[in-house]
Enzyme design. Structure first.
Site, PDB file in Angstrom:
ATOM      1  N   ASP A 120       0.840  -1.187   0.000  1.00 28.89           N
ATOM      2  CA  ASP A 120       0.000   0.000   0.000  1.00 28.89           C
ATOM      3  C   ASP A 120       0.886   1.253   0.000  1.00 28.89           C
ATOM      4  O   ASP A 120       1.930   1.283   0.655  1.00 28.89           O
ATOM      5  CB  ASP A 120      -0.885  -0.028   1.250  1.00 28.89           C
TER       6      ASP A 120
ATOM      7  N   GLU B 292       1.778  -0.110  -4.987  1.00 28.31           N
ATOM      8  CA  GLU B 292       0.744   0.849  -5.384  1.00 28.31           C
ATOM      9  C   GLU B 292       1.417   2.169  -5.736  1.00 28.31           C
ATOM     10  O   GLU B 292       1.912   2.884  -4.868  1.00 28.31           O
ATOM     11  CB  GLU B 292      -0.259   1.073  -4.252  1.00 28.31           C
TER      12      GLU B 292
END
Length: 635
Positions: free
Chosen positions: A338, A367
């Site tokens: 993330d 990400e």
């Protein structure tokens, strides 16, 4: 725009080899100005950004002519350098004229890093665990976060705060539907039937909020999802079906409600808020203990961690029983990081090293919403794709460019954007990209394509209750099927957000995170996705082939994938009228993957007519097969 008549970085006559290169490569550059321009000298200047912008200037001697063009050539030795090289050219005429070309990017990566190639080959399926499937209605009593549970699976998720903390802060996202790991296991045959080869889970660890991005305990599966043993069993059952598991690693921040921060005092042992003697106190960046602290994007419920804290680094990746290692041992096959661009490079490198040591076939996906080769975060150019960091990225540029084509007809722009990535990314990163039309952070793709925008001009109440008109849904479905054709044929892992294959709709969070509509799916769309997913599973050109572009124009995108003497082509048109398309085709015939209809190639090309808002997926007939009946004539 670059002057492609003199230099085109994507033309092997001008630059060889193509695109990004491993360290140690000698790159050959050639300028090709028209003879009539009368240039007599040329030079290349290269700046090695990761070496304090070290500058190298090389003369480019005249090496001959070709089709009325002079050629000036030199070779740049990248040596042991790893990083970005920015280069430009200068031409000079006998009369003293000078012409400066624009600056170009050359990515030089560490070719010693052996990237597992399994991820980009087949279909990936993203699951938001609370909303996929439940085997029972859970009891939230005693669980962290003061949760509530929807008794009816088909209820609407809450989108307004349910109250405030004692500090006056809104409490949100505490309503759960109770999707669990046993529910996923119960649907493994469904996923295998879709052609899924990888499941990417949004966070599964204990957390107070239904999205679980504010981790409360990295050591255990959230009890509402099941147990650690349930996870290991799920991985085993998935592996039996040829499905791998990727977990979401949220390591930039923890939860306010967590055993580490313990903002609400739920956990008995003291957290960072209760005591400066807590082993977790140094994990956080305090402005004024205990009330003021750094948080992710200013969101109080997500206190940011100090990634330079050795205790935190040991906990996440450096220790023998670290989070990264522990869950790979439990059955996971990789990690998605993330907000990867908000993690320091050495932290990402540590995760990569720990994952590979634990499982040489483990993959680390990041990400990043932009071109990951040039990403700058907090004033630092990231090393994401240069080797020993991230193996691939969530490919939001793919989504942006494809939706721009589908909605606005910019096929040339889609090609140009994708060639930017192919040129800038190491091949392994380009082919390991996580390509998607929608994710947990975007509108439902059917809604976006049908409505045409995010409708931020309306209130959240309006978006919560909006139902697409039959016309909007039909138009969105037409475009969605075209987008899926491109998604499943393009290099990288075609990734589907749970329920997109079922025709789910909704604007932003939480409307894009409604429960999967079991029993109310759009069965035609499910079958369409299954056809594409299973074809991707068996098609060598789509799993590992190169890409050769066909016609890409105002309303058209087409390309061919080739491998081992086989070819697959896709062509899609979003025009309201019939569209003629030509594709390069090194075979006698092409066969429609969906209908079995055959097309005859002429002079190395296929010439086809697409219906309005139509698309086609073609494959080459097996070599040596007798020419079958041609059911489609050349228009």
């Amino acid at each position: 725009m670059p002057d492609l008549t003199i230099y085109d970085s994507r033309d092997l006559r001008c630059k060889e080899p193509y695109g990004a290169v491993p360290a140690g490569t000698q790159v050959r550059f050639t300028l090709r100005p028209a003879r009539a321009e009368g240039f007599s000298r040329a030079s290349l200047t290269a700046y090695f950004e990761f070496d304090n912008n070290r500058m190298v200037t090389l003369p480019m001697p005249w090496t001959g002519t070709d089709l009325g063009r002079d050629e000036f050539t030199c070779t740049l030795d990248t040596g042991d350098y790893v990083g970005l090289v920015w280069y430009t050219f200068q031409l000079e005429g006998l009369d003293g004229r000078k012409k400066q070309l624009r600056t170009y990017q050359l990515t030089v990566y560490d070719g010693e890093d052996q990237v597992p190639d399994w991820f980009g080959k087949g279909m990936c399926y993203q699951i938001f665990p609370d909303r996929f499937f439940r085997t029972e209605i859970p009891d939230p009593a005693g669980l962290v976060g003061g949760r509530s549970v929807h008794q009816n699976w088909d209820e609407e998720p809450l989108y307004k705060p349910i109250g405030k903390t004692e500090r006056g802060m809104d409490i949100c996202n505490r309503d759960f539907f109770g999707g669990n790991l046993k529910g996923v296991e119960a649907k493994l045959d469904y996923l295998a039937g879709l052609g899924v080869e990888t499941i990417y889970f949004c966070p599964i660890f204990e957390a107070s909020e239904n999205h679980r991005y504010g981790t409360a305990d990295y050591s255990r599966v959230d009890p509402m999802l099941g147990t650690n043993e349930d996870f290991t069993h799920l991985c085993g059952e998935a592996h039996k079906r040829g499905i791998k598991i990727i977990l979401d690693g949220v390591f930039n921040h923890t939860g306010y409600v967590s055993r580490y921060f313990n903002g609400d005092g739920f956990y008995k042992e003291p957290g960072a808020v209760q005591s400066k003697d807590s082993p977790y106190y140094d994990w956080f960046d305090w402005k004024e203990w205990p009330d003021k602290y750094e948080s992710w994007w200013g969101i109080y419920s997500l206190p940011a961690v100090r990634e330079d804290c050795q205790g935190y680094r040991d906990f996440i990746f450096a220790g023998e029983d670290s989070v990264v290692r522990r869950w790979l041992r439990a059955g996971a096959d990789g990690w998605r990081l993330d907000v990867a661009d908000e993690l320091p490079d050495d932290f990402v490198n540590g995760i990569h090293q720990a994952a590979r040591e634990e499982n040489p076939n483990a993959i680390v996906i990041g990400e990043v919403w932009e071109d990951g080769s040039t990403k700058i975060a907090y004033g630092v150019r990231r090393h994401h794709l240069l080797g020993y960091h991230l193996d691939g990225l969530m490919n939001y540029p793919f989504r942006t460019a494809l939706l721009n084509f589908l909605l606005h007809g910019d096929g040339a722009g889609f090609k140009y954007s994708m060639e930017d990535l192919r040129e800038n990314y190491p091949p392994s990163a380009f082919y390991s990209a996580m390509n998607a039309l929608g994710t947990h952070d975007t509108l439902r793709i059917l809604t976006y394509l049908g409505v045409g925008n995010e409708r931020q001009d309306q209130s959240k109440d309006w978006r919560a209750n909006y139902e697409m008109s039959p016309r909007e849904r039909a138009g969105g479905m037409e475009l969605l099927k075209l987008g899926l054709l491109v998604l499943f044929a393009f290099p990288g892992a075609p990734t589907v957000f749970y329920g997109d294959e079922a025709g789910m709709t909704g604007f932003e969070d939480p409307f894009n995170r409604r429960p999967y509509p079991w029993g109310r799916e759009d069965r035609d769309l499910v079958a369409y996705c299954a056809k594409l997913g299973n074809y991707r599973k068996t098609s060598r050109p789509l799993r590992e082939g190169d890409i050769r572009w066909g016609t890409c124009g105002e309303c058209l995108v087409s390309f061919v994938r080739r491998a081992a003497g086989e070819s697959v082509a896709v062509a899609v048109s979003n025009a309201r009228t019939r569209t003629i398309v030509e594709l390069p085709w090194g075979h006698v015939q092409a066969v429609d993957v969906f209908t079995g209809e055959r097309y005859l190639a002429m002079n190395g090309k296929l010439r086809l007519t697409l219906p309005p808002r139509g698309g086609i997926l073609l494959e080459s007939a097996p070599e040596g097969e007798k020419i079958g009946k041609i059911t489609k004539k050349i228009p």
